[in-house]
Design a protein around this motif. Structure first.
Motif: not given
Lengths: 379, 167
Positions: B28-29, B32, B35, B66-67, B69-70, B73
């Motif tokens: 996740x980091x 971020x 981006x 965003x995609x 990150x998804x 996950x």
């Protein structure tokens, strides 16, 4: 195409001019957001035959200010399981894009912070960024409900961005420009909602979804996931999410009124002085916001599968069909009246389809659980 | 002058956040930081007065991250990240180093070997209609092929990511 001068810089100094204009827009935005929270409570209360806030001042008009003070002095709590930096920066990442959008909105002729020749493109390029903040809030909170809310929001916003952008592109094709001021000026005789009603219907639906308003308020559904991605936030950070939500409602309503309702230019905006233009912008955006609240008070919330199906199986197809039809009409220079006629037919067909689907009786073949054990049969 | 100072600040920020993408222990980091780096590149385009490219950068990569990150996950199932003390590199690291440095060498070589036409005036005054004409009329077939390849790649990624037997 008409050349537009976006006003002379105030005091002749560009950077001072930019700072002053931004300060004015931010001041108006804060005031508007405070009164939108009050207005929403009041409007929804009237729809539900209640009075709404009545205690703070006459008719409760100071309720918004009281709420703001309460939120500012509330304790700011960070859960121990939260991912510290992601959690703390999420409100900013959500709010900054909304704020950046305000820069290009034309409130009256020659009155916005800046006019860009790519204004329309700028709006949807920047608006896409606040998904990141919402996803950060969902992931960083260390809370299952927040995670669900964040992932729901991301899925929903990525999906509905497509019909939103395509419907705006359809209008931009007819206008022949991406400059918001030129688009408004092009509508001095007739607003584009008359010419492109189907695009308007798609835009409005996708807008409700992007704003997480009912009936698309699935990421913030209180009764399902407690409150969605901002469930762990309190005090000033929570109020930043609220501010971002209402500020984007306001920005979208002005943007929609510029693109579809003629903004400051219809009717007579170009001939009469700026108070009339400001009044037009004010009335149109207020109408937009009222309809959004009206929809919220009327419609029940959709399920997530219904939401996704509606976007991917209906809205995207219709918006692409609209784009192709517009392209054919404009390429062969067929008359605009015919284009409007086709569009009206499409809009009525889409609304009729939604209405027909909504009016279907639920098909229940068999009850489950206790009803089944008791032998109750479906009607 | 002030633009140059800002340019260097942004360049340092881009490099720092790019290092953050590689060295942070949570997916996740990394995303971020990614981006932040990509938005910095968008700001660079603003300095170069190509607003159109800057906006394209924001539009594409805002959604793309965003995609990402998804997908992270969905694919890794661990948002918490690698714990401290566990090595971030796998056994393949020499190959990754080889590919990475090779790509960097090619890019730097190409950038320094090209003779740039120099200052061509304000690029922001480029008519966007002309760009669209080039892209969709002159190179229409290539454009369609590229979109088809991207679509196939996307669908493939989703099918791999889902990994469900039957519903």
């Amino acid at each position: 195409m008409t050349e537009l001068q976006f006003g002379e810089p105030w005091f002749g100094i560009p950077w001072l001019d930019a700072i002053l204009r931004i300060l004015v827009v931010v001041g108006v935005m804060t005031f508007t957001v405070i009164y939108l929270t009050y207005g929403e409570r009041k409007v929804v209360a009237r729809f539900q035959m209640r009075l709404g806030p009545m205690r703070t001042g006459p008719y409760g008009i100071f309720q918004g200010i009281a709420d703001a003070v309460k939120l500012l002095v509330k304790e700011d709590i960070r859960p121990r399981a939260a991912d510290r930096w992601v959690f703390e920066f999420a409100p900013y990442a959500t709010f900054i894009p909304v704020f950046l959008v305000l820069i290009v909105l034309p409130f009256a002729r020659d009155w916005g912070v800046r006019n860009l020749t790519l204004g329309l493109f700028y709006v949807f390029a920047i608006l896409g960024l606040n998904i990141v903040g919402i996803l950060m809030a969902g992931l960083g909170s260390g809370n299952k409900y927040a995670l669900l809310g964040g992932v729901r929001a991301a899925a929903q916003m990525i999906s509905y961005e497509i019909p939103l952008v395509v419907s705006l592109l359809a209008v931009a094709m007819v206008a022949g420009t991406l400059d918001l001021n030129a688009i408004a000026l092009n509508q001095a005789d007739r607003p584009y909602v008359l010419l492109q009603p189907l695009a308007f219907v798609i835009f409005f639906t996708a807008m409700l979804s992007e704003l997480h308003r009912a009936p698309f308020d699935i990421p913030v559904a209180e009764s399902e996931i407690v409150g969605g991605y901002f469930v762990e936030y309190s005090g000033i950070r929570w109020s930043m999410f609220q501010l971002a939500e209402y500020a984007s409602l306001w920005a979208f309503s002005i943007f929609g009124s510029v693109v579809f309702l003629g903004g400051w230019a219809f009717p007579k905006g170009d001939d009469w002085p700026w108070p009339w233009q400001l009044f037009l912008t004010f009335v149109k955006s207020l109408g937009f916001i009222l309809v959004v609240m009206w929809v919220r008070a009327t419609m029940p919330r959709l399920r997530i599968d219904q939401l996704m199906n509606f976007c991917w199986k209906v809205l995207i197809e219709v918006s692409f069909a609209l784009l192709i039809v517009n392209g054919i009409f404009l390429y062969y220079d067929w008359p605009h009246e015919l284009l409007a006629l086709v569009n009206w037919a499409g809009a009525i067909a889409l609304l009729g389809f939604i209405g027909a689907r909504g009016a279907r009786k639920a098909r229940v073949s068999q009850y489950v659980g206790l009803y089944r054990r008791e032998g109750v049969t479906a009607p | 002058m002030i633009t140059e100072v800002l340019w260097w600040i942004f360049a340092a920020g881009i490099v720092a956040s790019a290092a953050g993408v590689v060295f942070s222990r949570s997916v996740i980091h990394s995303a971020i930081f990614l981006i932040v780096a990509l938005a910095g590149v968008g700001a660079m385009y603003v300095f170069l007065q190509i607003e159109f490219l800057a906006l394209v950068q924001f539009l594409i990569y805002g959604g793309a991250v965003t995609v990402l990150i998804l997908l992270a996950l969905m694919l890794t199932r661990t948002a918490a990240g690698t714990p401290r003390g566990v090595s971030l590199t796998g056994p393949h690291w020499p190959f990754a180093l080889l590919v990475g440095s090779g790509l960097a060498a090619v890019l730097v070589g190409a950038a320094t070997a090209t003779v740039w036409p120099g200052d061509q005036g304000k690029p922001s005054l480029l008519p966007i209609g002309r760009v669209g004409e080039r892209l969709f009329t002159d190179f229409g077939a290539a454009f369609i092929v590229v979109t088809a390849v991207l679509l196939v790649a996307l669908v493939g990624a989703i099918i791999i990511a889902r990994q469900e037997g039957s519903e």
